[in-house]
Design a protein around this motif. Structure first.
Motif, PDB file in Angstrom:
ATOM      1  N   MET A   1      -7.654  -6.100 -11.696  1.00 56.28           N
ATOM      2  CA  MET A   1      -7.059  -4.828 -11.293  1.00 56.28           C
ATOM      3  C   MET A   1      -6.631  -4.030 -12.525  1.00 56.28           C
ATOM      4  O   MET A   1      -6.867  -2.815 -12.609  1.00 56.28           O
TER       5      MET A   1
ATOM      6  N   LEU B   1      -2.781   1.129 -11.603  1.00 55.66           N
ATOM      7  CA  LEU B   1      -3.582  -0.092 -11.560  1.00 55.66           C
ATOM      8  C   LEU B   1      -3.243  -1.032 -12.708  1.00 55.66           C
ATOM      9  O   LEU B   1      -3.145  -2.255 -12.528  1.00 55.66           O
TER      10      LEU B   1
ATOM     11  N   ASP C   1       0.825  -1.204   0.000  1.00 53.64           N
ATOM     12  CA  ASP C   1       0.000   0.000   0.000  1.00 53.64           C
ATOM     13  C   ASP C   1       0.864   1.262   0.000  1.00 53.64           C
ATOM     14  O   ASP C   1       0.551   2.247  -0.685  1.00 53.64           O
TER      15      ASP C   1
ATOM     16  N   ARG D   1     -10.580  -2.821  -6.044  1.00 56.08           N
ATOM     17  CA  ARG D   1      -9.223  -2.404  -6.409  1.00 56.08           C
ATOM     18  C   ARG D   1      -9.163  -0.946  -6.822  1.00 56.08           C
ATOM     19  O   ARG D   1      -8.260  -0.202  -6.416  1.00 56.08           O
TER      20      ARG D   1
ATOM     21  N   GLU E   1     -14.146  -7.224  -7.631  1.00 50.71           N
ATOM     22  CA  GLU E   1     -12.695  -7.016  -7.590  1.00 50.71           C
ATOM     23  C   GLU E   1     -12.331  -5.699  -8.259  1.00 50.71           C
ATOM     24  O   GLU E   1     -11.514  -4.925  -7.743  1.00 50.71           O
TER      25      GLU E   1
ATOM     26  N   ALA F   1     -14.344   0.745  -1.331  1.00 47.32           N
ATOM     27  CA  ALA F   1     -13.365  -0.318  -1.558  1.00 47.32           C
ATOM     28  C   ALA F   1     -13.616  -1.485  -0.613  1.00 47.32           C
ATOM     29  O   ALA F   1     -13.540  -2.656  -1.011  1.00 47.32           O
TER      30      ALA F   1
ATOM     31  N   TRP G   1      -9.813   1.332  -3.820  1.00 46.14           N
ATOM     32  CA  TRP G   1      -8.756   1.218  -2.826  1.00 46.14           C
ATOM     33  C   TRP G   1      -7.531   2.030  -3.253  1.00 46.14           C
ATOM     34  O   TRP G   1      -6.947   2.757  -2.435  1.00 46.14           O
TER      35      TRP G   1
ATOM     36  N   PHE H   1     -14.306  -5.349  -1.717  1.00 52.20           N
ATOM     37  CA  PHE H   1     -13.512  -6.496  -1.284  1.00 52.20           C
ATOM     38  C   PHE H   1     -14.371  -7.528  -0.555  1.00 52.20           C
ATOM     39  O   PHE H   1     -14.153  -8.740  -0.676  1.00 52.20           O
TER      40      PHE H   1
ATOM     41  N   PHE I   1      -5.629 -10.132 -10.322  1.00 54.03           N
ATOM     42  CA  PHE I   1      -4.737  -9.068 -10.798  1.00 54.03           C
ATOM     43  C   PHE I   1      -5.131  -8.584 -12.191  1.00 54.03           C
ATOM     44  O   PHE I   1      -4.970  -7.407 -12.501  1.00 54.03           O
TER      45      PHE I   1
ATOM     46  N   GLY J   1      -1.538  -4.458 -11.927  1.00 53.09           N
ATOM     47  CA  GLY J   1      -2.339  -5.627 -12.253  1.00 53.09           C
ATOM     48  C   GLY J   1      -1.642  -6.566 -13.224  1.00 53.09           C
ATOM     49  O   GLY J   1      -1.620  -7.787 -13.019  1.00 53.09           O
TER      50      GLY J   1
END
Length: 297
Positions: free
Chosen positions: A194, A46, A30, A89, A85, A163, A92, A167, A191, A50
């Motif tokens: 993402m 992203l 993060d 993502r 997702e 977010a 977030w 999740f 991913f 990803g």
């Protein structure tokens, strides 16, 4: 089915260490994402993050001699999982870019509470008044942190809240996903989702792509490494010890997130944040304890 791992068993200790390691690495991830987003557009962060994470899991599957695609990947639960997702993502990373790391991390810790509530509403799982009360107390903790209606309220804090819901929906969809789908496949398509979120946001925002500087590239590589290793440690933790013994250590992410927020970004720890954190963590641990007690009967 009852767990065969006894309290105090070495497997629980090892599983707890894996979980703490995973949470520390997620907090590091993060931090890298937050720093990289200062010079690289959020959509591009992203996309690169990803694709990098997807490449790692694709290589892992190739080394294991497993296919990158199986028909179950396009099943209804997996399609729903991708939608959640993408939402989780995207919002977030926006929360990391635009709000303090510490407060965003604390809000994210309410995810298990929403998962329990969702399991009752969607899957019909039995949740008694005690756990519903704990969910209510935990969500009150989120309200205490956000402080709606007060001068200190920031509309941007809603980003972390959205977010968190994303999740939670992803986790619920994962429970409904076919059992034949491995965690590596879930990681690969997680991913890729993402990257899809980044593409959608880049098209919507109109931000052009840039060539990351050397420092930004290293930060993104650090985020990819931290995120993929953290994911692997998390899976290892959940498969090593008893779930009820290992899961509470998810809340160590809160400690790591706050510590990094203060040390790296000069963020302040406020009384509402401490009170809200206490309510969220206490509620989450009570729900885990109560769930195990109910399962024992």
């Amino acid at each position: 089915m009852r767990s065969t791992i006894l309290p105090g068993h070495p497997a629980n200790l090892l599983g707890s260490l894996w979980m703490i390691t995973a949470m520390a690495l997620f907090a590091v991830e993060d931090s890298f994402v937050k720093v990289a987003s200062r010079t690289v557009p959020v959509g591009e962060v992203l996309i690169l993050f990803g694709l990098g994470g997807a490449a790692v899991f694709a290589c892992l599957l190739a080394l294991q001699g497993k296919p990158l695609f199986q028909p179950e990947v396009v099943s209804r639960p997996m399609r729903i999982r991708v939608c959640f997702e993408v939402t989780g993502r995207l919002f977030w990373v926006l929360a990391l870019a635009l709000t303090p790391l510490s407060s965003a991390t604390v809000i994210l810790q309410a995810t298990p509470l929403v998962v329990v509530a969702g399991a009752a509403l969607v899957f019909g799982e039995r949740v008694g008044w005690r756990r519903w009360s704990a969910i209510g107390i935990g969500m009150t903790g989120v309200i205490v942190i956000i402080q709606p209606g007060l001068d200190s309220f920031s509309a941007l804090s809603v980003l972390a809240l959205i977010a968190m819901v994303g999740f939670a929906g992803r986790d619920l969809a994962s429970r409904a996903a076919p059992a034949s789908i491995s965690t590596a496949i879930l990681g690969l398509y997680g991913f890729l989702a993402m990257a899809l979120a980044g593409l959608i946001y880049a098209l919507w925002s109109g931000d052009g792509l840039v060539i990351p500087s050397g420092h930004a590239a290293l930060q993104l590589l650090g985020a990819i490494a931290g995120g993929t290793v953290a994911y692997s440690c998390l899976m290892k933790a959940m498969r090593t010890g008893d779930v009820s013994a290992v899961t509470p250590f998810r809340y160590t992410r809160l400690l790591f997130g706050i510590a990094l927020g203060v040390a790296l970004f000069g963020e302040e720890i406020t009384v509402p944040m401490l009170v809200g954190s206490g309510l969220i963590v206490a509620s989450g641990i009570f729900i885990l304890w109560r769930s195990r007690k109910v399962a024992a009967f």
